[in-house]
Design a protein around this motif. Structure first.
Motif, PDB file in Angstrom:
ATOM      1  N   ARG A 173      20.390  56.879 -57.294  1.00 38.82           N
ATOM      2  CA  ARG A 173      20.262  57.362 -58.679  1.00 38.82           C
ATOM      3  C   ARG A 173      21.613  57.407 -59.385  1.00 38.82           C
ATOM      4  O   ARG A 173      21.744  56.963 -60.521  1.00 38.82           O
ATOM      5  CB  ARG A 173      19.628  58.757 -58.620  1.00 38.82           C
ATOM      6  CG  ARG A 173      19.319  59.332 -59.940  1.00 38.82           C
ATOM      7  CD  ARG A 173      18.496  60.583 -59.791  1.00 38.82           C
ATOM      8  NE  ARG A 173      17.101  60.310 -59.571  1.00 38.82           N
ATOM      9  CZ  ARG A 173      16.170  61.233 -59.440  1.00 38.82           C
ATOM     10  NH1 ARG A 173      16.503  62.508 -59.459  1.00 38.82           N
ATOM     11  NH2 ARG A 173      14.909  60.913 -59.290  1.00 38.82           N
ATOM     12  N   GLN A 216      19.793  60.358 -54.173  1.00 41.30           N
ATOM     13  CA  GLN A 216      20.897  60.653 -55.086  1.00 41.30           C
ATOM     14  C   GLN A 216      21.901  59.502 -55.135  1.00 41.30           C
ATOM     15  O   GLN A 216      22.427  59.176 -56.197  1.00 41.30           O
ATOM     16  CB  GLN A 216      21.583  61.963 -54.644  1.00 41.30           C
ATOM     17  CG  GLN A 216      22.412  62.631 -55.710  1.00 41.30           C
ATOM     18  CD  GLN A 216      21.593  63.004 -56.961  1.00 41.30           C
ATOM     19  OE1 GLN A 216      20.366  62.982 -56.944  1.00 41.30           O
ATOM     20  NE2 GLN A 216      22.262  63.300 -58.048  1.00 41.30           N
ATOM     21  N   ALA A 248      16.657  66.973 -62.864  1.00 41.55           N
ATOM     22  CA  ALA A 248      17.927  66.311 -62.545  1.00 41.55           C
ATOM     23  C   ALA A 248      19.080  67.064 -63.214  1.00 41.55           C
ATOM     24  O   ALA A 248      20.148  67.250 -62.619  1.00 41.55           O
ATOM     25  CB  ALA A 248      17.896  64.859 -63.019  1.00 41.55           C
ATOM     26  N   LEU A 257      13.058  58.928 -62.109  1.00 48.04           N
ATOM     27  CA  LEU A 257      13.638  60.059 -62.846  1.00 48.04           C
ATOM     28  C   LEU A 257      12.622  60.610 -63.839  1.00 48.04           C
ATOM     29  O   LEU A 257      12.478  61.828 -64.003  1.00 48.04           O
ATOM     30  CB  LEU A 257      14.879  59.600 -63.611  1.00 48.04           C
ATOM     31  CG  LEU A 257      16.235  59.919 -63.002  1.00 48.04           C
ATOM     32  CD1 LEU A 257      17.318  59.120 -63.696  1.00 48.04           C
ATOM     33  CD2 LEU A 257      16.551  61.405 -63.088  1.00 48.04           C
ATOM     34  N   PRO A 297      14.714  53.469 -60.124  1.00 50.69           N
ATOM     35  CA  PRO A 297      15.322  54.794 -60.227  1.00 50.69           C
ATOM     36  C   PRO A 297      15.045  55.504 -61.551  1.00 50.69           C
ATOM     37  O   PRO A 297      14.940  56.731 -61.584  1.00 50.69           O
ATOM     38  CB  PRO A 297      16.817  54.535 -60.048  1.00 50.69           C
ATOM     39  CG  PRO A 297      17.006  53.065 -60.086  1.00 50.69           C
ATOM     40  CD  PRO A 297      15.701  52.421 -59.806  1.00 50.69           C
TER      41      PRO A 297
END
Ligand code: 3HC
Length: 285
Positions: free
Chosen positions: A199, A196, A242, A234, A230
């Motif tokens: 990201r 996280q 997300a 995702l 990243p």
């Protein structure tokens, strides 16, 4: 307790590969999904994957056939949980939906069955009290792609018995995974807390117009040795995931910083969920 029969609820991004992984390791596996299209895709993936493994010389014909025998995709939860030892839930990241499912599972499963959630963020104590077996409800968190990634995070909240943790750790090892045990519940566990941080920073850099998403990915791969950037990640794990995770976190904390970033909201609204949708940050059509 030795786990022999496993049920996977949800045949989406994670569930179908967790089920296949368990079947490859000799467990008797049943996998179900409420969406017949997702179930059909999972069946096709399993057949293609096993046939390809044989062609690549990674599996013998006999091992592939044995795996196919071990794995059944069934249309209802009732059929999926008959005589099961361990249920792994891999459905949408919405707490109320998970709580309802676990209450149903509690009513349907044999008394000895362990109920694990593959949730990326939701700790099992938020779900366990929807059942009459909180000592048998825990987190068992796999990583995407589950057939490849070795790690499984097992979380022992204070309600979880040692017997449950031992059985789940052993099942993960038998699946040829490397389990780690968290002695405390914490939001995001280990890996997603680390992920996280990267990201959020990547999305912030993009939203600030500092660099393109392609160049941020290139930087992470070539400057940090990450196997994927990243934004590629995702797309792999799902922009819908997300989004839901951000919304759940925001609902809980009320902190605007926890909201999904504007870019994630925009992609989610358009249905650009990533690789599985054919489009996310990158185009897969
Ligand atoms: N499904 C199944 N198997 C796959 C796959 C997929 N989507 N993608 C690749 N593979 C397999 C290939 O079949 C191949 O197997 P083999 O060597 O036994 O034949 C092997 O993986 C290597 O594949 P490739 O050579 O095509 O590709 P790479 O070497 O680039 O590896 C990767 C692909 C394993 C996905 C690698 O890029 C990687 O490790 N990426 C990072 C993934 C990651 O960080 N995952 C964690 C995400 S966070 C998460 O899951 C948390 C959750 O809560 C959201």
């Amino acid at each position: 307790m030795e786990i022999k029969k496993i049920t996977v609820i949800g045949a989406g991004n994670m569930g179908h590969q967790i089920a296949l992984c368990a079947a490859l390791s000799g467990f008797e596996v049943k996998c179900t999904d409420t969406n017949p299209d997702i179930l059909a895709k999972a069946i096709a993936f399993a057949n293609n994957y096993l046939n390809e493994r044989v062609t690549k010389g990674k599996l013998t014909e006999e091992e592939a056939n044995k795996t196919k025998q071990n794995l059944a995709f069934v249309p209802t939860i009732q059929e999926a949980v008959v005589e099961t030892d361990l249920v792994i839930e891999a459905i949408i990241e919405k707490l109320d939906v998970k709580r309802k499912l676990f209450a149903d599972l509690d009513a349907m499963c044999p008394a000895h069955t362990i109920l694990a959630t593959n949730s990326s963020y939701i700790v099992s104590s938020k779900i366990a009290d929807a059942t009459n077996r909180p000592d048998k409800v825990c987190n068992m968190h796999f990583f995407n792609p589950a057939l490849v990634m070795k790690l499984v995070e097992v979380v022992q909240g204070s309600h979880v018995s040692n017997e449950t943790v031992d059985a789940v750790m052993n099942a993960a090892k038998k699946m040829n995974k490397t389990p780690v045990l968290l002695h405390k519940e914490i939001y995001g566990f280990l890996v997603n807390r680390l992920l996280q941080a990267t990201r959020q920073e990547a999305l912030k850099l993009l939203d600030m117009g500092v660099a393109s998403f392609e160049d941020i990915d290139t930087a992470a791969k070539n400057g940090l040795g990450y196997p994927m950037g990243p934004f590629q990640l995702l797309d792999l794990t799902g922009i819908d995931l997300a989004y839901h995770v951000g919304m759940e976190k925001y609902k809980e904390s009320g902190d605007a910083a926890d909201r999904p970033s504007p870019t994630v909201v925009e992609k989610f609204t358009k249905g650009d969920f990533g690789k599985k949708a054919g489009k996310g940050f990158y185009d897969y059509e």
